[in-house]
Write a protein that holds these residues in place. Structure first.
Motif, PDB file in Angstrom:
ATOM      1  N   ILE A   1     -18.058 -22.777  53.851  1.00  0.00           N
ATOM      2  CA  ILE A   1     -17.400 -24.026  54.240  1.00  0.00           C
ATOM      3  C   ILE A   1     -17.793 -25.150  53.283  1.00  0.00           C
ATOM      4  O   ILE A   1     -16.943 -25.929  52.827  1.00  0.00           O
ATOM      5  N   ASP A   2     -19.071 -25.218  52.963  1.00  0.00           N
ATOM      6  CA  ASP A   2     -19.535 -26.246  52.025  1.00  0.00           C
ATOM      7  C   ASP A   2     -18.898 -26.061  50.641  1.00  0.00           C
ATOM      8  O   ASP A   2     -18.513 -27.037  49.985  1.00  0.00           O
TER       9      ASP A   2
ATOM     10  N   PHE B   1     -22.912 -25.682  42.406  1.00  0.00           N
ATOM     11  CA  PHE B   1     -23.437 -25.258  43.704  1.00  0.00           C
ATOM     12  C   PHE B   1     -24.487 -24.179  43.460  1.00  0.00           C
ATOM     13  O   PHE B   1     -24.283 -23.279  42.644  1.00  0.00           O
ATOM     14  N   ASP B   2     -25.591 -24.275  44.181  1.00  0.00           N
ATOM     15  CA  ASP B   2     -26.651 -23.280  44.056  1.00  0.00           C
ATOM     16  C   ASP B   2     -27.139 -22.927  45.450  1.00  0.00           C
ATOM     17  O   ASP B   2     -28.001 -23.606  46.011  1.00  0.00           O
ATOM     18  N   GLY B   3     -26.560 -21.870  46.030  1.00  0.00           N
ATOM     19  CA  GLY B   3     -26.892 -21.500  47.392  1.00  0.00           C
ATOM     20  C   GLY B   3     -27.473 -20.101  47.491  1.00  0.00           C
ATOM     21  O   GLY B   3     -27.752 -19.442  46.486  1.00  0.00           O
ATOM     22  N   GLU B   4     -27.620 -19.654  48.714  1.00  0.00           N
ATOM     23  CA  GLU B   4     -28.144 -18.309  48.960  1.00  0.00           C
ATOM     24  C   GLU B   4     -27.150 -17.235  48.543  1.00  0.00           C
ATOM     25  O   GLU B   4     -27.533 -16.174  48.048  1.00  0.00           O
TER      26      GLU B   4
ATOM     27  N   GLY C   1     -19.808 -28.622  65.490  1.00  0.00           N
ATOM     28  CA  GLY C   1     -20.326 -29.981  65.477  1.00  0.00           C
ATOM     29  C   GLY C   1     -20.857 -30.396  64.127  1.00  0.00           C
ATOM     30  O   GLY C   1     -20.625 -31.522  63.680  1.00  0.00           O
ATOM     31  N   ARG C   2     -21.554 -29.478  63.452  1.00  0.00           N
ATOM     32  CA  ARG C   2     -22.180 -29.808  62.169  1.00  0.00           C
ATOM     33  C   ARG C   2     -21.183 -29.832  61.020  1.00  0.00           C
ATOM     34  O   ARG C   2     -21.300 -30.639  60.102  1.00  0.00           O
ATOM     35  N   ARG C   3     -20.196 -28.922  61.049  1.00  0.00           N
ATOM     36  CA  ARG C   3     -19.331 -28.756  59.884  1.00  0.00           C
ATOM     37  C   ARG C   3     -17.840 -28.787  60.182  1.00  0.00           C
ATOM     38  O   ARG C   3     -17.040 -28.916  59.257  1.00  0.00           O
ATOM     39  N   GLY C   4     -17.429 -28.637  61.416  1.00  0.00           N
ATOM     40  CA  GLY C   4     -16.017 -28.453  61.719  1.00  0.00           C
ATOM     41  C   GLY C   4     -15.244 -29.744  61.917  1.00  0.00           C
ATOM     42  O   GLY C   4     -15.802 -30.787  62.268  1.00  0.00           O
TER      43      GLY C   4
END
Length: 283
Positions: free
Chosen positions: A140-141, A156-159, A194-197
């Motif tokens: 999503i990010d 972007f540097d994610g898991e 709630g956090r991302r939607g």
């Protein structure tokens, strides 16, 4: 209240003429949007809850199908209920979704994503089933970052996903980002909403107390993330024969959109027309 409708291809069939006829009739009736379900692959013994899914159910790719629908319609919004996000690469998906939105002149606006419940589907796509929640959050990010990025690119540097100075065009039609609604029947899904939607679309097999608790949780998570809880759309499933009193009850619970689910295939169009007349959708 907004009313949308779901085309359940596994039960109505994946015939192109039938899909287009359904979409055109839904648009003529005044439904706001058309939703498509998603499964990438099934297998013998695959279960959702206690229901074993026949592996030959025809699940067309929802985005390809919505693109096809968009070319034959003018107004109806395009939605997924739900798109299995952890099994799709977000860099590719950002391009596909923005392209559909541009070609439909801004109608890819009811995207709902979820995690999926079939371990074999995760294995088949090379995804660790246990990580699909974290993978979805990251995806999503990435989607939002790519849609908002300019000609200089974004990094972007994610898991799960990593890239440097990446540029993704076309952009969504007339908006910085596409709305992303969160589907699911768990408290984790409510927290994610709630956090991302931009909205929450819970499943149909929840009791009233759990439903209310999940909505409260989504709003609390939005506040904790410095987001406006009032901006969170709340979508629920409904039935083609639901009375006005039921709609009023859902509105009192904070529901902003009702999606009509499976309808008797032999009486699809008649039942859609009667529903539209009962709730004055064409006005």
């Amino acid at each position: 209240m907004k009313f949308a409708i779901s085309y359940s291809a596994p039960y109505y069939g994946a015939d192109p003429d039938r899909i287009i006829a359904f979409a055109k009739h839904a648009e003529a009736c005044g439904f706001e949007g058309l939703y498509l379900p998603d499964h990438i692959a099934l297998y013998p013994g695959a279960k959702v809850g206690n229901f074993e899914m026949p592996p030959t159910l025809p699940y067309p790719d929802p985005l390809d199908c919505l693109s096809f629908v968009a070319a034959a319609t003018d107004r109806i919004l395009l939605g997924t209920g739900v798109l299995l996000l952890p099994y799709r690469h977000p860099v590719v998906l950002a391009k596909r979704l923005a392209t559909i939105d541009v070609l439909s002149r801004g109608r890819m606006r009811l995207l709902t994503v979820g995690l999926g419940t079939l371990p074999g589907e995760a294995t088949a796509t090379g995804v660790d089933f246990a990580t699909r929640g974290r993978r979805t959050d990251e995806a999503i990010d990435v989607l939002r970052l790519l849609w908002s990025g300019g000609a200089d690119g974004v990094s972007f540097d994610g898991e799960f996903f990593t890239f440097d100075s990446l540029v993704s065009f076309p952009k969504p039609h007339g908006v910085p980002q596409l709305p992303i609604h969160i589907g699911g029947s768990s408290r984790a899904a409510a927290r994610r909403a709630g956090r991302r939607g931009d909205g929450y679309f819970p499943g149909g097999m929840l009791g009233p107390l759990e439903r209310a608790g999940q909505l409260d949780l989504a709003k609390a998570e939005a506040i904790a993330a410095a987001r406006d809880p009032a901006a969170l759309e709340y979508t629920r499933w409904g039935s083609i024969d639901m009375p006005a009193e039921r709609v009023e009850g859902l509105a009192a619970e904070g529901v902003t959109r009702i999606v009509i689910g499976s309808i008797d295939p032999e009486h699809l169009f008649d039942e859609m027309s009667r529903f539209a007349e009962r709730f004055d959708l064409g006005t």
